[in-house]
Design a protein around this motif. Structure first.
Motif: not given
Length: 264
Positions: A185, A238, A255, A257
């Motif tokens: 993340v 998430v 990912i 964010v």
């Protein structure tokens, strides 16, 4: 959506505050057993009490410096006795080292890499026997969107986070045969403790995420598509999905964010 986390054994390194704590709260809300690793006893105690109130059936806090391999090994030996296995490892630890390449000392570079990379290596290495023992397992590591859009005063921080991204990709390949999924993340401009401290130093209202984003745009030239900064509690869900059984076919992914950006 049921994420299948009820009763799961979850470890959040760096879970005593900020985005790590927000992730730990999501696991507790879904009924997971949560162990939080942090350096500060007060942060640990506050977090563990909160996780218990949220529904975690067996929350526990370990005061540990993840840079110390022996301390980390001791923590996971305790978790082996307590739970027997671990389903999820989240590494939310990271360095708080600021400066340009020419300004940073060698000691500051070492701190950045030890805090931001070696601590994760210690946790993964100690956790792997327990992750392999579980019926299903996931690893989620925190990188940062600043590895893709640089800030000159974060040279060591972004270098360390780039290493985390690369390390995670390597682990996803290594652990694919075990069906242990490893993902990253990369938060953007999120109201973390360090960002709030900076904002206060320049006189920004830290309670206003729109004012915070305006300051980030003005000082660093890094706007998001959305007109405000993110909040830690927007990162936690998430992480929880990536760490859950619902994530059944995503591994090796990074990912973002970040409220919207021009990179993937």
């Amino acid at each position: 959506m049921d994420l299948g986390l009820a009763g799961a054994a979850v470890v959040v390194a760096g879970g005593g505050r900020g985005m790590g704590r927000a992730a730990a709260r999501c696991f507790a809300d879904d009924g997971a057993r949560v162990a939080v690793l942090a350096r500060t006893r007060r942060d640990l105690d506050e977090t563990v009490d909160d996780l218990g109130r949220r529904g975690s059936p067996d929350p526990v806090g370990h005061q540990v410096d993840v840079r110390d391999d022996a301390q980390v090994a001791e923590v996971f030996a305790d978790l082996r006795s307590r739970w027997g296995e671990v389903n999820v490892l989240v590494n939310a630890v990271g360095p708080d080292v600021r400066g340009t390449v020419e300004d940073l000392t060698d000691d500051q570079w070492r701190v950045a890499f030890e805090d931001g990379v070696l601590g994760i290596v210690h946790c993964v290495r100690a956790a792997l026997p327990l992750l392999r023992k579980a019926g299903w397992a996931r690893i989620v590591n925190f990188s940062a969107s600043s590895t893709q859009r640089q800030t000159v005063s974060l040279a060591a921080y972004t270098a360390a986070k780039s290493m985390v991204t690369s390390l995670s990709k390597n682990l996803s390949l290594q652990l694919a045969a075990d069906e242990i999924m490893v993902n990253v993340v990369s938060p953007g401009s999120v109201a973390s403790d360090s960002l709030i401290a900076w904002a206060r130093s320049v006189g920004v209202d830290t309670a206003d995420p729109y004012a915070l984003m305006s300051a980030i745009t003005e000082h660093f030239g890094h706007p998001a598509h959305l007109p405000r900064a993110g909040l830690p509690e927007e990162i936690g869900p998430v992480v929880a999905f990536l760490a859950s059984r619902r994530n059944s076919y995503m591994t090796g992914a990074n990912i973002n964010v970040d409220g919207g950006s021009d990179f993937t």
